[in-house]
Scaffold this active site. Structure first.
Site, PDB file in Angstrom:
ATOM      1  N   LYS A  22      82.260  57.372  41.465  1.00  0.00           N
ATOM      2  CA  LYS A  22      82.783  56.759  40.253  1.00  0.00           C
ATOM      3  C   LYS A  22      84.086  56.019  40.551  1.00  0.00           C
ATOM      4  CE  LYS A  22      82.191  59.289  36.587  1.00  0.00           C
ATOM      5  NZ  LYS A  22      82.478  60.537  35.865  1.00  0.00           N
ATOM      6  N   ARG A  91      88.359  62.359  34.563  1.00  0.00           N
ATOM      7  CA  ARG A  91      86.917  62.327  34.810  1.00  0.00           C
ATOM      8  C   ARG A  91      86.573  62.776  36.225  1.00  0.00           C
ATOM      9  NH1 ARG A  91      85.599  56.121  33.801  1.00  0.00           N
ATOM     10  NH2 ARG A  91      83.491  56.926  33.487  1.00  0.00           N
ATOM     11  N   GLY A 100      75.759  64.926  34.568  1.00  0.00           N
ATOM     12  CA  GLY A 100      75.942  66.017  33.623  1.00  0.00           C
ATOM     13  C   GLY A 100      76.370  67.340  34.244  1.00  0.00           C
ATOM     14  N   MET A 102      79.186  67.990  36.021  1.00  0.00           N
ATOM     15  CA  MET A 102      80.614  68.259  36.095  1.00  0.00           C
ATOM     16  C   MET A 102      81.323  67.732  34.866  1.00  0.00           C
ATOM     17  SD  MET A 102      80.805  68.123  40.141  1.00  0.00           S
ATOM     18  CE  MET A 102      82.473  67.716  39.998  1.00  0.00           C
ATOM     19  N   ARG A 335      77.175  52.124  38.982  1.00  0.00           N
ATOM     20  CA  ARG A 335      76.720  52.627  40.280  1.00  0.00           C
ATOM     21  C   ARG A 335      75.331  52.081  40.517  1.00  0.00           C
ATOM     22  NH1 ARG A 335      76.300  58.406  37.571  1.00  0.00           N
ATOM     23  NH2 ARG A 335      74.792  57.716  36.055  1.00  0.00           N
ATOM     24  N   HIS A 451      53.040  79.556  52.286  1.00  0.00           N
ATOM     25  CA  HIS A 451      51.779  79.134  52.890  1.00  0.00           C
ATOM     26  C   HIS A 451      51.061  78.125  51.996  1.00  0.00           C
ATOM     27  CE1 HIS A 451      47.406  79.524  53.622  1.00  0.00           C
ATOM     28  NE2 HIS A 451      47.785  79.517  54.889  1.00  0.00           N
ATOM     29  N   SER A 776      52.485  66.819  74.095  1.00  0.00           N
ATOM     30  CA  SER A 776      52.555  66.672  72.641  1.00  0.00           C
ATOM     31  C   SER A 776      53.337  67.873  72.131  1.00  0.00           C
ATOM     32  CB  SER A 776      51.147  66.651  72.054  1.00  0.00           C
ATOM     33  OG  SER A 776      51.236  66.640  70.649  1.00  0.00           O
ATOM     34  N   GLY A 778      54.252  70.644  69.961  1.00  0.00           N
ATOM     35  CA  GLY A 778      53.700  71.438  68.865  1.00  0.00           C
ATOM     36  C   GLY A 778      54.874  72.104  68.169  1.00  0.00           C
ATOM     37  N   THR A 779      55.464  71.386  67.245  1.00  0.00           N
ATOM     38  CA  THR A 779      56.758  71.854  66.734  1.00  0.00           C
ATOM     39  C   THR A 779      56.640  72.994  65.732  1.00  0.00           C
ATOM     40  OG1 THR A 779      56.688  69.954  65.255  1.00  0.00           O
ATOM     41  CG2 THR A 779      58.101  69.783  67.187  1.00  0.00           C
ATOM     42  N   ASN A 780      55.420  73.305  65.260  1.00  0.00           N
ATOM     43  CA  ASN A 780      55.307  74.501  64.413  1.00  0.00           C
ATOM     44  C   ASN A 780      55.593  75.740  65.254  1.00  0.00           C
ATOM     45  OD1 ASN A 780      54.559  72.770  62.428  1.00  0.00           O
ATOM     46  ND2 ASN A 780      52.412  73.376  62.378  1.00  0.00           N
ATOM     47  N   ASP A 781      54.829  75.891  66.350  1.00  0.00           N
ATOM     48  CA  ASP A 781      55.070  77.038  67.212  1.00  0.00           C
ATOM     49  C   ASP A 781      56.434  76.965  67.878  1.00  0.00           C
ATOM     50  OD1 ASP A 781      53.153  79.192  67.507  1.00  0.00           O
ATOM     51  OD2 ASP A 781      51.693  77.601  67.848  1.00  0.00           O
ATOM     52  N   CYS A 844      52.972  66.702  67.207  1.00  0.00           N
ATOM     53  CA  CYS A 844      51.809  66.931  66.347  1.00  0.00           C
ATOM     54  C   CYS A 844      52.015  68.082  65.379  1.00  0.00           C
ATOM     55  CB  CYS A 844      50.569  67.165  67.198  1.00  0.00           C
ATOM     56  SG  CYS A 844      50.703  68.621  68.237  1.00  0.00           S
ATOM     57  N   TYR A 864      54.702  58.490  69.897  1.00  0.00           N
ATOM     58  CA  TYR A 864      54.017  58.504  68.606  1.00  0.00           C
ATOM     59  C   TYR A 864      54.301  59.806  67.871  1.00  0.00           C
ATOM     60  CZ  TYR A 864      50.643  61.657  70.777  1.00  0.00           C
ATOM     61  OH  TYR A 864      50.072  62.730  71.389  1.00  0.00           O
TER      62      TYR A 864
HETATM   63  P1  ADP Z   1      79.857  61.351  33.455  1.00  0.00           P
HETATM   64  O1  ADP Z   1      80.062  61.377  34.911  1.00  0.00           O
HETATM   65  O2  ADP Z   1      79.263  62.589  32.898  1.00  0.00           O
HETATM   66  O3  ADP Z   1      79.179  60.079  33.001  1.00  0.00           O
HETATM   67  P2  ADP Z   1      82.329  60.151  32.641  1.00  0.00           P
HETATM   68  O4  ADP Z   1      83.552  60.467  33.405  1.00  0.00           O
HETATM   69  O5  ADP Z   1      81.692  58.858  32.937  1.00  0.00           O
HETATM   70  O6  ADP Z   1      81.318  61.342  32.793  1.00  0.00           O
HETATM   71  O7  ADP Z   1      82.756  60.215  31.118  1.00  0.00           O
HETATM   72  C1  ADP Z   1      82.006  60.721  30.046  1.00  0.00           C
HETATM   73  C2  ADP Z   1      81.917  59.686  28.941  1.00  0.00           C
HETATM   74  O8  ADP Z   1      83.197  59.288  28.519  1.00  0.00           O
HETATM   75  C3  ADP Z   1      81.186  58.441  29.374  1.00  0.00           C
HETATM   76  O9  ADP Z   1      80.410  57.983  28.304  1.00  0.00           O
HETATM   77  C4  ADP Z   1      82.310  57.487  29.649  1.00  0.00           C
HETATM   78  O10 ADP Z   1      81.915  56.163  29.497  1.00  0.00           O
HETATM   79  C5  ADP Z   1      83.347  57.894  28.614  1.00  0.00           C
HETATM   80  N1  ADP Z   1      84.686  57.611  29.098  1.00  0.00           N
HETATM   81  C6  ADP Z   1      85.255  58.027  30.221  1.00  0.00           C
HETATM   82  N2  ADP Z   1      86.489  57.539  30.373  1.00  0.00           N
HETATM   83  C7  ADP Z   1      86.737  56.770  29.292  1.00  0.00           C
HETATM   84  C8  ADP Z   1      87.841  55.972  28.878  1.00  0.00           C
HETATM   85  N3  ADP Z   1      88.918  55.862  29.620  1.00  0.00           N
HETATM   86  N4  ADP Z   1      87.734  55.329  27.724  1.00  0.00           N
HETATM   87  C9  ADP Z   1      86.611  55.418  26.976  1.00  0.00           C
HETATM   88  N5  ADP Z   1      85.545  56.151  27.306  1.00  0.00           N
HETATM   89  C10 ADP Z   1      85.582  56.820  28.461  1.00  0.00           C
HETATM   90 MG    MG Z   2      50.602  76.006  68.371  1.00  0.00          MG
HETATM   91 MG    MG Z   3      79.682  58.401  33.251  1.00  0.00          MG
END
Ligand code: ADP
Ligand code: MG
Ligand code: MG
Length: 892
Positions: A22, A91, A100, A102, A335, A451, A776, A778-781, A844, A864
Site C-alpha cells: 500500500k 493504515r 481484510g 489487518m 495495486r 493419500h 531419472s 524418483g523424487t517421491n522415494d 519422474c 525433461y
Molecule cells: P484495507 O487495506 O483494508 O483496504 P485501508 O487502509 O485501505 O484498509 O483503509 C480502509 C478504508 O478506509 C478504505 O476504504 C480506504 O479507502 C479508507 N481510507 C483510508 N485512509 C483514508 C483517508 N486518509 N481518507 C479517506 N479514506 C481513507
Molecule cells: Mg520409487
Molecule cells: Mg484499502
C-alpha cells in the site's frame, strides 16, 4: 541508524519489502502526480523491530514527530487542532495484500474539542459527529480490542429508535448521543477512557497495526497463502479526505478491467455520503460505478483518466480505492489486482495485443496453477445449490455422483455406467480401483497431502478431503452431516474440488473449454482458449526442458501426446500385474521349483509384451521409459489378517492353496516394506523376473519395428543404491537385448538407465553413471528416504503440525525440497555428467508437474520432467516461464 519513516514523495512501487504494497503504491501514485492525500509510511523494519523486541526502535518517535510536523505544515493545521483539526488515517499495509486481515483506523485526531472545530470548518455538524463516532468505533475495536458487535448493536439501537434502517437518517444529535454511548462502551470494556490526546491516539493506533500482524486470522491467512511469517507490516499515516461530507461526496472501489473475466470496461461500486469501508461493508446499496457519471461527471471523467494512466503505468489490471470530497477526487490506494485464472490469461493476451507487454511477459503473467484451474470442469454458478459440508479443496474440479463407501462398490456401479462419488474416512492404496472408477473422492480426514488428495491430483480427479463435519460410517454405508442429515449409499451429491464445498443433489456441470482445446477439439474463437493457445505456443518455443508423461497404458499415452507430452518418462509395470493377472503372480511366488517359476513367468511374458506393443504404438517415435517392477511382492498377495482369519475359521477344512498362500504372505511380510525387498533387490533375488520383463520389452520393440513403427524404449532399473546392483541387472538385460539385435552396440539401441531415488545412488552417481545411459530422479522415494519418513505414514500424523510450526512451508511431497532433496539431485546431476557427458537426466516423481519443482529442474539443467498426463500443460507452461526467468530461453 536506519530510516524508519518515508514521506509518500520518497518511496516508489518497487519498495514493497520496506514500505508494504500500500505504501509503495501510494508513493508511486504521488510521484505520478495523481491526487493522493499527503502522508508518510513507517517501514516494515520498524514493525519487525517492534514485534521482536516488544517496543518501537529508538528514534522512531522523533522521526514520526518530524514527519508529522511537516505534514501539519503542508496542511496548514495541526493534528487534532481544536478549531480546525488535521485528521489522519493509520493504515496497515504489508508486502503482500492480505485483504481484510489487518487493521486501519480513520479520523484520528478527533476529540471533544476538535469535533466542534471540524463541525464549524465544514459547516456540517452531522459529518463531524459521524466522523467522531467512527473513530471511537474503529479505535475501540482495533486498538482497544473491544468486541465490534457492541458498537454495531448500539448503532442499530439508535436506528431502531428512529424507526429507520438507513444510517443517513441519523442526524447530528443522534450521532452525538451515539458518541456518548460509544465512550461508555469503551469505559466499560477497556477499563479506560477513550484517549482524547491526538498524538496518543496515533501512537496507539500505530502499535495496534504492528500487533495486527500477529492476529490469529492474519496468521491463518498467511499460512494458507504461503506468505512468510516474519515480514511484518508497514503503517501508513495519511491525511484524511472525506466522503461523508454530504451527497456531493462519496467513496468507491474500481477495477481497470473485470477481475472475473478480464473484459475491459468500467467495473466498480460507489456509495454517496460514505466513508472508508462502507462501500464494501454492505451498509447501504452501492451503485454501479457507471452511474457516478450522471451524479458527478467531472469526477467520473477524471477517474477514468486516472485509471487509464494507472493501467498504462503498471501495465496490468489495477484495483483502486478512491474518495470524492465535495467534487474533488482523491486516490487512496491502488495495486495490481487479483484476478481469476481465466481473467489472468485473457488480460495477459489483451495487454500483449495492446502492445503494453510482449509475449514473453504474457507468459510470465500467468501461472501453471492458474492453468490447472482452467482445466477442471466447473459447477454452473447460476445453479441453485444446497451445501451440506465443507472440506479442503484438495484436487480441483466438479464431480457429481451417487455416494458409495467402498472401492468395490464404486467399481461395480461405475461398470454399470453410473457416476459415483467415493466417500471414505480416508483412502489408502487399496482404494485405488474405486478412486479410478469414481467421478470424485470425498474424505472426512486428512489434508491436502493425504493419500486421497495426492492420488486424486495425480489422476486429475476431483477431491474434497478432510470434511471433518462429516461422520462417515463405512459399514452402515452412510454419512451424517453436522446438521444431522443422513446421506446413504446411492444418494447423489456434488463436490467442488476447487472450493471444498459438498452439495446435496446434482449441481449441473460445464466442461472445461481449455481441456477440449488440449484434446484437440477446442474452439479457438473462444477468447480464453485463444489466450491459452497463444501463451502455450510461446512457452513451448522458449522452454528448454522437455515434458514427458507418467503413463502406464495406451490410453494415457495417447492423451499425454495430445496434451503435448514428448514421450513417457515413467511407465510403471506393476499395474500390469494386477487384476486377472494377479493369479499368475501368486503362482510365481508360490512356485516350489525352477520349472514352476518359469512356467509362471512364461505365462506373464506375452501379456506384458502386448501391453508394451500398445504403449509403443501410442508413443511411436517418442521415448518410453519403462521401469521394471518396483513394489514388494506381498502387495500382490492377499492381506495377512484377512487370510489368517479365513484360514482360522476354516480350521481343518482350510484350502491347501490358502495355507500355502498364508505361508508366503508371512514369509514376505516386512516391518518396513518401503525399505525392504523391492525394486532392483527383487530383480536380483527372484531369478528370471527382470529377464522376463526385459524380454517382453525387447520383443515388443522388435514386433513394432517389424510393423514399420519407431519404438524408442528405455529400460529403467528402480531403487539402485550401488553400481554393482545395476551392473548385475544390466549384464543380463544387455544379453537379452543383443539376442534380439537391439543391444547397445547395435543401431538405435534400447537404453538402460536407473532411477535415482536412494540417497546413496545420488551420492555415488559418478560410479552409477558408468552403467547407466540415463538417470531419472524418483523424487517421491528420494524425498521419503532423505527425510526418513514415509508419506503414507506422516501426512496424517504430523504434517499439519509441521506446517503450522513452519518446519516446512509446503509439503516436500508437493514441492521439491530444494535444500535437501534438491541438493542430492544437483550432486547426482553434476557427478553423473562428469562420468558421462551425454547422460540423459529427467525427473519422474509427483514433483514433475509442480510449478516450483519444474523451475528447480530447469535451473539444475535436467533434460525433461515427467508428470501425469493432465499436468503436462502445466509443466510446459512452467518450463517456459522458468526459461524466461533464468534468461536462458531457447529463442534468445
Ligand atoms: P484495507 O487495506 O483494508 O483496504 P485501508 O487502509 O485501505 O484498509 O483503509 C480502509 C478504508 O478506509 C478504505 O476504504 C480506504 O479507502 C479508507 N481510507 C483510508 N485512509 C483514508 C483517508 N486518509 N481518507 C479517506 N479514506 C481513507
Ligand atoms: Mg520409487
Ligand atoms: Mg484499502
Amino acid at each position: 541508524m536506519p530510516k524508519y519513516v518515508y514521506d509518500f514523495t520518497e518511496g516508489n512501487k518497487d519498495l514493497k519489502d520496506l514500505l508494504g504494497g500500500k505504501g509503495a503504491n501510494l508513493a508511486e501514485m504521488t510521484n505520478l502526480g495523481l491526487p493522493v492525500p499527503p502522508g508518510f509510511t513507517i517501514t516494515t523494519e520498524a514493525c519487525r523491530h517492534y514485534l521482536e523486541h516488544g517496543g518501537v526502535p529508538d528514534g522512531l518517535d522523533t522521526e514520526i514527530a518530524d514527519q508529522l510536523a511537516r505534514l501539519e505544515e503542508r496542511m496548514g493545521k495541526r493534528l487534532g487542532q481544536a478549531d480546525d483539526p488535521l485528521l489522519v488515517s493509520v493504515r496497515s499495509g504489508a508486502k503482500f495484500s492480505m485483504p481484510g486481515m489487518m487493521e486501519t483506523v480513520l479520523n484520528i485526531g478527533l476529540n471533544d474539542e476538535s469535533v466542534q472545530g471540524l463541525a464549524r470548518q465544514s459547516g456540517n455538524e452531522r459529518f463531524a459527529w459521524d466522523s467522531y463516532r467512527r473513530l471511537i468505533q474503529m479505535f475501540g475495536k482495533t486498538v482497544l480490542g473491544i468486541e465490534g458487535d457492541l458498537f454495531e448493536d448500539a448503532l442499530e439501537a439508535v436506528k431502531a429508535a428512529k424507526g429507520t434502517e438507513d444510517d443517513l437518517d441519523l442526524d447530528a444529535g443522534d450521532l452525538q448521543k451515539l458518541v456518548g454511548t460509544y465512550k461508555e462502551i469503551v469505559r466499560a470494556h477497556a477499563g479506560r477512557e477513550f484517549p482524547g490526546d491526538p498524538r496518543e491516539q496515533m501512537d496507539l493506533a500505530v502499535k495496534a497495526v504492528f500487533d495486527s500482524w500477529n492476529a490469529p486470522r492474519a496468521v491463518l491467512y498467511r499460512r494458507q497463502e504461503r506468505i512468510p511469517v516474519d515480514l511484518g507490516t508497514a503503517v501508513n499515516v495519511c491525511a484524511m479526505v472525506f466522503g461523508n461530507l454530504g451527497m456531493d461526496s462519496g467513496t468507491g472501489v474500481a477495477f481497470t478491467r473485470d477481475p472475473g473475466s478480464g473484459q475491459q470496461g468500467v467495473y466498480g461500486d460507489y456509495l454517496s455520503n460514505a466513508q472508508g469501508e462502507d462501500v464494501v461493508a454492505g451498509i447501504r446499496n452501492t451503485m454501479p460505478l457507471q452511474e457516478l457519471e450522471s451524479i458527478d461527471a467531472p469526477s467520473y471523467a477524471r477517474l477514468m483518466e486516472i485509471m487509464e494512466i494507472l493501467e498504462n503505468h503498471y501495465r496490468d489490471l489495477c484495483d483502486i480505492e478512491f474518495t470524492i470530497e465535495r467534487g474533488k477526487l482523491w486516490m487512496l490506494q491502488t495495486r495490481v489486482g487479483k484476478r481469476t485464472a481465466g481473467a489472468a490469461f485473457r488480460i495477459a493476451m489483451q495487454l500483449a495485443d495492446q502492445g503494453l507487454i510482449d509475449l514473453d511477459e504474457a507468459v510470465m503473467r500467468v501461472t501453471g496453477g492458474q492453468l490447472a484451474q482452467l482445466m477442471f470442469p466447473r459447477f454452473d454458478d447460476s445453479a441453485a445449490t444446497r451445501q451440506i459440508a465443507k472440506g479442503m479443496n484438495a484436487s480441483p474440479g466438479a464431480a457429481v455422483g451417487k455416494v458409495v463407501f467402498s472401492s468395490a462398490r464404486a467399481k461395480e456401479l461405475a461398470d454399470r455406467g453410473e457416476d459415483v462419488i467415493l466417500v471414505r474416512r480416508e483412502t489408502n492404496p487399496d482404494d485405488l480401483v474405486g478412486m479410478i472408477a469414481a467421478q470424485g473422492i470425498l474424505t472426512s480426514r486428512g489434508g491436502k497431502t493425504s493419500h486421497a488428495a495426492v492420488v486424486a491430483r495425480g489422476m486429475g480427479k476431483t477431491c474434497v478431503c478432510g470434511a471433518e463435519d462429516l461422520d462417515v460410517d463405512v459399514e452402515a454405508g452412510r454419512f451424517t452431516t453436522h446438521e444431522g442429515l443422513v446421506v446413504a449409499e446411492g444418494e447423489v451429491v456434488s463436490i467442488d474440488g476447487s472450493t471444498g464445498a459438498v452439495y446435496l443433489g446434482e449441481v449441473p456441470v460445464v466442461p472445461s473449454a481449455v481441456v477440449e482445446y488440449f484434446e484437440g477439439s477446442g474452439d479457438l474463437s473462444d477468447d480464453l482458449v485463444q489466450a491459452v493457445h497463444r501463451i502455450m505456443e510461446r512457452a513451448d518455443s522458449v522452454r528448454r526442458l522437455g515434458v514427458r508423461a507418467n503413463a502406464d497404458n495406451a490410453e494415457d499415452a495417447a492423451r499425454a501426446r495430445r496434451f503435448g507430452g514428448q514421450g513417457i518418462g515413467l511407465c510403471r509395470t506393476e499395474h500390469m500385474f494386477l487384476g486377472d493377472r494377479r493369479q499368475l503372480v501368486e503362482d510365481l511366488i508360490l512356485a516350489e521349483s525352477a520349472g514352476e517359476r518359469q512356467a509362471a513367468l512364461d505365462a506373464l511374458e506375452p501379456l506384458q509384451r502386448s501391453d508394451f506393443i500398445e504403449i509403443f504404438t501410442a508413443m511411436d517415435g517418442l521415448p518410453v521409459t519403462i521401469r521394471l517392477i518396483d513394489p514388494p511382492l506381498h502387495e500382490f498377495l492377499p492381506n495377512l489378517t484377512e487370510l489368517s482369519v479365513k484360514v482360522a475359521l476354516a480350521g481343518d477344512d482350510a484350502d491347501p492353496k490358502d495355507l500355502r498362500l498364508l505361508a508366503a504372505v508371512k514369509r514376505l511380510h516386512e516391518q518396513n516394506p518401503m525399505l525392504g525387498l523391492r525394486g532392483v533387490r527383487l530383480g536380483l533375488v527372484i531369478p528370471g523376473l527382470f529377464a522376463m520383463q526385459v524380454r517382453a520389452i525387447a520383443e515388443a520393440v522388435v514386433a513394432r519395428r517389424a510393423a514399420g513403427g519407431d519404438p524408442r524404449a528405455e529400460i529403467m532399473i528402480p531403487l539402485v543404491g550401488a553400481v554393482q546392483e545395476l551392473e548385475a541387472v544390466r549384464d543380463e538385460a544387455v544379453a537379452i537385448l543383443r539376442a534380439n539385435g537391439i543391444g547397445p552396440d547395435g543401431e538405435s539401441p534400447v537404453l538402460i538407465g536407473t532411477m535415482i531415488e536412494v540417497p546413496r545412488a545420488a551420492l555415488t552417481a559418478g560410479q552409477i553413471a558408468e552403467a547407466a545411459e540415463f538417470f531419472s530422479f524418483g523424487t517421491n522415494d528420494l524425498t521419503q528416504m532423505t527425510w526418513g519418513f514415509s508419506r503414507d505414514d506422516v501426512e496424517a500424523s504430523f504434517f499439519s503440525r509441521y506446517l503450522e510450526l513452519g518446519v516446512f512451508g509446503v509439503s516436500p511431497f508437493e514441492s521439491l525440497d530444494r535444500d535437501g532433496v534438491g541438493r542430492l539431485v544437483r550432486i547426482a546431476a553434476e557427478e553423473g555428467r562428469k562420468t558421462r557427458p551425454d547422460l540423459k537426466l529427467g525427473i519422474c516423481g509427483e514433483h514433475g508437474g509442480d510449478p516450483d519443482s519444474v523451475h528447480f529442474c530447469h535451473e539444475t539443467g535436467l533434460d525433461y520432467v515427467s508428470c501425469s498426463p493432465f499436468r503436462i500443460p502445466v509443466a510446459r507452461l512452467e518450463a517456459g516461464r522458468a526459461a524466461l526467468t533464468c534468461g536462458d530461453s531457447d529463442t534468445r
